[in-house]
Design a protein around this motif. Structure first.
Motif, short mmCIF file in Angstrom:
data_model
loop_
_atom_site.label_atom_id
_atom_site.label_comp_id
_atom_site.label_asym_id
_atom_site.label_seq_id
_atom_site.Cartn_x
_atom_site.Cartn_y
_atom_site.Cartn_z
N ASP A 153 1.30 -1.22 -0.02
CA ASP A 153 0.12 0.24 -0.10
C ASP A 153 0.92 1.45 0.18
O ASP A 153 1.41 1.77 0.79
CB ASP A 153 -0.69 -0.24 1.04
N THR A 164 -0.18 4.20 -0.38
CA THR A 164 -0.50 5.47 -0.55
C THR A 164 -0.33 6.42 0.95
O THR A 164 -0.11 7.63 0.97
CB THR A 164 -1.97 5.20 -0.43
N HIS A 165 1.01 5.83 1.67
CA HIS A 165 2.07 6.23 2.77
C HIS A 165 2.88 6.88 2.15
O HIS A 165 3.46 8.08 2.73
CB HIS A 165 2.24 5.21 3.36
N HIS A 203 -0.42 7.21 6.95
CA HIS A 203 -1.47 7.80 6.13
C HIS A 203 -2.32 8.72 5.70
O HIS A 203 -3.35 8.73 5.94
CB HIS A 203 -2.31 6.44 5.31
N THR A 224 -7.74 8.66 1.35
CA THR A 224 -7.83 7.82 -0.34
C THR A 224 -8.84 7.57 -0.53
O THR A 224 -8.59 6.84 -1.46
CB THR A 224 -6.80 6.61 -0.47
#
Lengths: 364, 364, 364
Positions: A178, A180-181, B92, B107
C-alpha cells in the motif's frame, strides 16, 4: 531532568504480528538467508525463524546451511573452521559434512552415525542464498520466483542493501503493498505526492498485484534522476507491485515520456525488490534491491544512501507501530480498521496466512 | 577482572508494587499527564497506565489527550502533525478530531464513522495537565485537589521538576508519608536529623495527613537558605503532609522564628508537591514542585539542583528496593514488617487500595 | 548497512542448565561467596542462588552474610553502614546483628523480636569466604574440601581472579572435566595439542577424578614458562582433575623432567582451582586460582593475563552455547549426544544432580 516521553512499560509480548505471538509464516517456502557475497569459506551465523543457521561455502563454492548447534554440547558451529567441505566444531573438533552427518569425533576411532545435525536445502539465485526451512522433500528450486531474473540480467544495473527490523515481516510486506503512504510518511524524502487513490488489485495463483497508471504526472526528483530528466517534467508513470511469495515482493516504476528531449529516453524502467525473512515474530531480516534497466550513469552509493533514507522512514514507523502494540495493556482489544487502500495488503496477508494455516494443520 | 557485585539474576517479574503485578491504582481519579509547558501544537507521547497517550494543544490552546494508536494500522499518532484542531496520522494521513472521531481518510471520499480513537478527559490546572484514565462521565474537574491553589498564587514562588522512576508509584507515596527516613537516607544532604519519633496521623474523606511540631529546633541549612536566616538558629518548625489523592501529595515546612533578626522574617512557609503517575506496575512519572510563600530572592536553579540531589537519594533507594524484590527467588515470601512510623504510609496505601478494589469489583 | 548476523530472537527462557530452568544445584553445600580480600567493614552485595546477600566483617574481622533485604521496606542493607558488629539499614536506620536479629528501631523504644533477617553460615578458608545457602544446622566446616590446603601453604605461589559468566555453573564444571577441548578451543592460546584421547575416570565418595599421563611429550610454552624450561623440550606430564564438591574443582599439571638442565628442576607442580557459584540458572560467579609449588620467579600479572585470556575463550564458548539454547525455538528437542571423552563430565553432572534431587525430595 529526565524525559517523560522516554519512559515506557516493559514489553509484555516478545513481538506481535498479524496473528498474535505464534509464527505467521510458512516454513515450506524459499526465504532469503543471505546475500551471496556474505557467504564464504569462513562460516557465518544467522537466526532464521528462531533457529540458528550456519552458512558457509564448500571447496566447489556451493553454499551450505546447517543447524548451528553441535549435537554434542551445543557449541555454535559457525565459530569453527571449514576444512575441505566439512564444518569443524570449535569446541571439541567434531567434523560435519554438508549433509549434516558427523564424520569424525577426534577423541575416538568410531563415529556414531546418530551424531548428525539438520541440513537445510539452499539455492543460490539472483545474487542471494535462498533457504527452505520446512520439509526438505518439498524444496523445489523452481518455486524461487523466476520474475526476479532481471537481477542477473547484465542489461540491468542493481544495488542491494540490508536492514535489521524490529517488526514482524508481514508488517513490511503490507507496507509495500500500500504505497498511498508515500504522501505522508515519505512526503519530504520521496516527493511523490499524487498517490491519493487506491490502486487496482488482482489476485491469482497465490499472488497479489496492485497496479496504477498516473497520466500527465509531474516527475518526482527521485525518478527524474534515474531517467536523467528534469524534475517536474510532465510524463506518464506506470506502477505495479507483486507479492511473489511469503518472502519476496517486487514493485515497478516505469516512466514513459511522450515528448523526450533530443537524445533523451522515452522509457525508463525501475524495480524495487523486498526480501523479508523472519528472525522471530517481532524481528525481520530485510534485504532489498534497487534495479534499473538502463539509462545514464548509475550512482551506486547515491542510490544506496537515498533508499537507505526512505526505508529508514518505513522502519521507524513499523517499529513504532509494533511498539504501540507490544507494550500496551489493551493490545488484545486493538482491532485494525481497514479501508479501500488496504485491499492489496489484506489480500497479501490472507495469502500468507492461508499457506501457514494449511501447513500447521498438516503437522497436527 | 569483572565486578562480582554487578552480576544479578534476570528480573522475574516485570515490576512489583504493594499488590503484586496487578495494577494497584484506580483509573477514576485525576493524574498528572504532563507539565503545561511540555504540551504544544507539536504532539508528544506519554505512556500512562500502560497506554500510549498523545498530548497536544488545539488552536485555542486547549490540551487534548488521545489514545496514541491509529485504529487503521497502529501508527503512533504523536509522530504526525496537528492541523487546526486535528491530529493527522503520520503513516496514511487519517485526521482525528479532539473527540477522537476520524474526519478524513485521504484515499477515499467517505469516512466510516466507526474509525475513532479514545479521547481522555483532560484539565489544565495549577500548571499541570491532569488526565482521567477511567470512566469519562465521572471526570469531575472539582476532584482535582483545590489545596494546590498556591501553585497559581502570584504571592508564591515555585519551581518544578520531573524524574523517571523504576519503582511502583505507591512506593514513592509511602516514602513521602514517612519522613523519619530523613535522619538516615538524607543525613548528608538535608541535614534534618531530629525527625526521630512518629508524627501524629489523621485520616478522613479518603485522605491521610501526618503532622509534627518541632519546638526549639536548630534550623537546617536547607530551611535557613529559604528563610534567609543563619543555619543552626533555634526556631520552631511545623511540618505536615497530606495524601490528597492517589496521584497527588503535598507537604509543608513552616518556620516560626520567635526572635527574628531586624528586618528578618518571623514566618516562612514552604510546600513540596509530589505528583506520581503510573507508567506500569514498576515505573512511574514523578513530577514535583517546590513552593515558598515569600521572602528573599528565590534561586530557581539552586533549588532545582538541591531538590534534584535529595530526590535522587530517594529514587536510588526505591529502585534498589524494587530490584531486591523483582530479582529474588523468595519474593513471594517477602512480607513487610511495619512499625509505628509507618502508620501514615500504611493508611495511604489502604486508601488507594480501597479505591482500586472498589473500581475493579464494579467492572466485574 | 546493519549486520544480519547480529539480529537474534529475544531469549525465551531466562537461562538454561542441564535440567531446564529449575535450579540444578544443591543448597546444602559450601559455595564461594567472595574472595576474602573483597569483604571488609564496608558492606558489599552479591546475588547468590537468586538471593541478595550482604557481606561484611565485624570488628573482630569475622565475615558475616545476611539476607540483603530489610524486612521493614525491603531496602538493600549493603547500602548502609556497619557500626560495631551491626549492619544499619540505609533507609530508616534499623540495626541488625550478625545473627540477623534486629536490635533497634530508631523511631520507637521497643524492638519487636519478629524483626529479623536470615543469616547464612560462612567460613573463611583458603583465601575465600564460603557460604552455606541451605539448612544451617548441616553447615559442617569440615565439608569444605581440605584438598585445597595448598592455597594457604607458603611453599606455594598463587594468583586468583574472577569472571562473571552468562552460563549455568554446571556448564563450567563440565568444561573443566573434559580437557580434550584444549586441542580446539585453546589451540592458539595454550598450545597443548596432544590431549586427543579420553582420560581415565574414577568416581567415589561423591567425587569424580580424571587422570592422564603424557609420556615423552613436548613441553607447551605455558608449562615451560612455569618450569623455567625451554618450550618443546621432551618431558613427562601428569594431569588429573577432581570435582571436589558442587562448587569446587581443581586440576593438576605435574611436569617430570628425566633429564633436567644443570640447576634445572626435575619436577614442577601446578594446580588450577575453579570455584563456581550460581547467581541464577543462567549466570555464574567464577573464581579461579592458579597455584604453583615452587621454582623460578612467579609473575603474578603475567599469569593473570594469560589465564584471563584462556578462560575468556572458555567463557565465550559457554555463553554462546547457552545462547544457542535460550533463543532457539527447538530448545526442548535439543538432546545432547555424549561421547567417550564426556565420561568425567557426565559423572560430575550426575553427582550434582543426585545431591540436588535428594535435597528437593526431602523438602517436599
Amino acid at each position: 531532568m529526565d524525559d517523560a516521553s522516554a519512559l515506557s512499560p516493559d514489553p509484555i509480548r516478545p513481538g506481535i504480528g498479524t496473528s498474535g505471538t505464534a509464527r505467521n509464516w510458512p516454513l515450506n517456502s524459499w526465504w532469503v538467508a543471505a546475500h551471496g557475497s556474505e557467504v564464504s569459506e569462513k562460516p557465518i551465523m544467522r537466526w532464521i525463524m528462531e533457529l540458528p543457521i550456519a552458512l558457509y561455502r564448500t571447496e566447489s563454492q556451493e553454499a551450505v546451511a546447517l543447524h548451528n548447534r553441535c549435537p554434542h554440547r551445543w557449541a555454535p558451529l559457525h565459530m569453527g573452521e571449514v576444512a575441505g567441505d566439512r564444518l569443524i566444531c570449535p569446541y571439541h573438533g567434531m567434523e560435519f559434512e554438508p549433509s549434516g552427518q558427523c564424520m569424525k569425533v577426534p577423541t575416538q576411532d568410531n563415529t556414531p552415525s546418530a551424531i548428525r545435525i539438520r541440513a537445510f536445502p539452499v539455492e543460490e539465485r539472483y545474487g542471494f542464498i535462498w533457504i527452505w526451512m520446512g520439509e526438505a522433500s518439498l524444496a523445489d528450486p523452481d518455486l524461487i520466483p523466476a520474475d526476479l531474473a532481471y537481477l542477473e540480467d547484465p542489461a540491468w544495473y542493481n544495488v542491494w542493501g540490508y536492514k535489521a527490523v524490529n517488526a514482524n515481516f508481514m508488517q513490511i510486506k503490507e507496507n509495500v503493498l500500500d504505497l498511498t503512504h508515500f504522501s505522508f510518511l515519505h512526503k519530504n524524502s520521496l516527493g511523490v505526492t499524487d498517490w491519493n487513490r487506491p490502486p487496482k488489485v488482482e489476485s491469482a495463483n497465490g499472488r497479489v498485484t496492485y497496479s496504477q497508471f498516473f497520466e500527465n504526472s509531474p516527475l518526482a526528483a527521485i525518478y527524474a534522476a534515474a531517467a536523467n530528466k528534469t524534475p517536474g517534467k510532465i510524463v506518464n508513470r506506470e506502477t505495479w507491485g507483486t507479492q511473489l511469495s511469503p518472502g519476496a515482493h517486487h514493485s515497478a516504476v516505469n516512466i514513459y515520456d511522450p515528448d523526450p528531449e533530443p537524445n533523451g529516453l522515452s522509457e525508463c524502467f525501475a524495480r524495487v525488490v523486498h526480501l523479508t525473512t523472519p528472525v522471530s515474530v517481532g524481528k525481520t531480516h530485510y534485504y532489498w534491491v534497487m534495479a534499473r534497466d538502463h539509462g545514464g550513469p548509475y550512482d551506486v552509493e547515491q542510490t544506496r544512501a537515498f533508499i537507505g533514507k526512505v526505508f529508514a522512514e518505513d522502519v521507524t514507523m513499523l517499529e513504532a507501530t509494533q511498539d504501540m502494540a507490544r507494550r500496551a495493556a489493551d493490545q488484545d482489544e486493538a482491532l485494525e480498521f481497514s479501508v479501500s487502500a488496504d485491499r492489496a495488503g489484506v489480500t497479501g496477508r490472507r495469502l500468507v496466512a492461508a499457506m501457514t494455516d494449511a501447513e500447521k494443520m498438516q503437522q497436527e
